[in-house]
Write a protein that holds these residues in place. Sequence first.
Motif, mmCIF file in Angstrom:
data_model
loop_
_atom_site.group_PDB
_atom_site.id
_atom_site.type_symbol
_atom_site.label_atom_id
_atom_site.label_comp_id
_atom_site.label_asym_id
_atom_site.label_seq_id
_atom_site.Cartn_x
_atom_site.Cartn_y
_atom_site.Cartn_z
ATOM 1 N N TRP A 50 116.124 31.433 8.367
ATOM 2 C CA TRP A 50 115.915 30.197 8.384
ATOM 3 C C TRP A 50 114.386 31.048 8.546
ATOM 4 O O TRP A 50 113.889 31.446 9.574
ATOM 5 C CB TRP A 50 116.152 29.107 8.840
ATOM 6 N N VAL A 51 113.936 30.711 8.036
ATOM 7 C CA VAL A 51 112.116 31.049 8.004
ATOM 8 C C VAL A 51 111.621 29.616 8.655
ATOM 9 O O VAL A 51 111.307 28.361 8.322
ATOM 10 C CB VAL A 51 111.598 31.569 7.102
ATOM 11 N N SER A 52 110.488 29.461 9.102
ATOM 12 C CA SER A 52 109.196 28.738 9.812
ATOM 13 C C SER A 52 108.789 27.805 8.595
ATOM 14 O O SER A 52 108.745 28.584 7.795
ATOM 15 C CB SER A 52 107.801 29.894 11.377
ATOM 16 N N ALA A 53 107.794 26.705 9.153
ATOM 17 C CA ALA A 53 107.415 26.439 8.145
ATOM 18 C C ALA A 53 106.847 26.542 7.096
ATOM 19 O O ALA A 53 106.314 26.855 6.208
ATOM 20 C CB ALA A 53 106.887 25.171 8.101
ATOM 21 N N ASP A 54 105.624 27.299 7.677
ATOM 22 C CA ASP A 54 104.784 28.205 6.904
ATOM 23 C C ASP A 54 105.111 29.881 7.478
ATOM 24 O O ASP A 54 104.002 30.254 6.156
ATOM 25 C CB ASP A 54 103.068 28.165 8.071
ATOM 26 N N ASP A 59 113.221 32.790 11.706
ATOM 27 C CA ASP A 59 113.787 31.914 12.758
ATOM 28 C C ASP A 59 114.613 32.535 13.530
ATOM 29 O O ASP A 59 115.189 32.032 14.138
ATOM 30 C CB ASP A 59 113.281 30.378 12.517
ATOM 31 N N GLU A 60 115.410 32.425 12.509
ATOM 32 C CA GLU A 60 116.953 32.619 12.335
ATOM 33 C C GLU A 60 117.770 33.419 11.288
ATOM 34 O O GLU A 60 117.462 32.851 9.776
ATOM 35 C CB GLU A 60 117.851 30.647 13.363
ATOM 36 N N GLU A 116 105.844 40.380 3.382
ATOM 37 C CA GLU A 116 104.996 39.265 3.604
ATOM 38 C C GLU A 116 104.582 38.595 2.563
ATOM 39 O O GLU A 116 104.065 37.823 2.635
ATOM 40 C CB GLU A 116 103.548 40.922 3.587
ATOM 41 N N SER A 117 105.630 38.495 1.393
ATOM 42 C CA SER A 117 105.836 37.646 0.172
ATOM 43 C C SER A 117 106.578 36.513 0.289
ATOM 44 O O SER A 117 106.284 36.174 -0.615
ATOM 45 C CB SER A 117 105.459 38.688 -0.985
ATOM 46 N N GLY A 118 107.071 36.444 1.382
ATOM 47 C CA GLY A 118 107.593 35.358 1.372
ATOM 48 C C GLY A 118 109.339 35.918 1.730
ATOM 49 O O GLY A 118 110.078 34.788 2.005
ATOM 50 N N GLU A 119 109.643 36.743 0.901
ATOM 51 C CA GLU A 119 111.025 37.007 0.732
ATOM 52 C C GLU A 119 111.777 37.900 1.982
ATOM 53 O O GLU A 119 110.851 38.332 2.610
ATOM 54 C CB GLU A 119 111.339 38.163 -0.858
#
Length: 181
Positions: A50-54, A59-60, A116-119
């Motif tokens: 799980w990643v943060s909203a932004d 996160d976990e 950095e790409s969000g992947e």
Amino acid sequence: MNWSLSVVALVLAGAAPKVKDSGQAAPGTEVVRVKRDFGKPHFDLAIDAWVSADASRLDEARLWWVNTAEQDRRKPLGPMVERMVKLRYHRGSSRSLTVTVTGDGKEFAFVVELAESGELHAFVAIDSEDGRHVPRCRLSAARLIAHRVLGMPVGLSRVAVTCSDAGGAVHKGQVRHREVT
């Protein structure tokens, strides 16, 4: 508990850190699926994250069962498994978390990273089939291979993987593990 499920219990378990409840929170992103050469064919293992909203922080992460016969429903590993094998999570940075699985005298580390790409990606150190060591290889496939005695699975032999190095070269091999007592 049947033999094949007992072997998995010896391979992957432990008390997980506080994670989002899959029934109440947004689903995580599957980072890696781990197939098995033993046990019930409709149960795999997966590491979800799980990643943060932004999308700036990992996160976990959680390792758990995936029931492919029930639309990939996630399920915790359970208390029996937790008594036999240890599962630890170590934060390397706000974008990196290491999942360490210890059991059957072996310790395996899977590094989950938010790019950095969000992947999201999982990395392991491997010993390739051609004898080379690749210290950081991005996973694309993983499979638990049982150690067998008289055809019966009795422990974990290795984790076979397909992955790619920083240059994009594809490697097949096994996750390098550390012997533990």
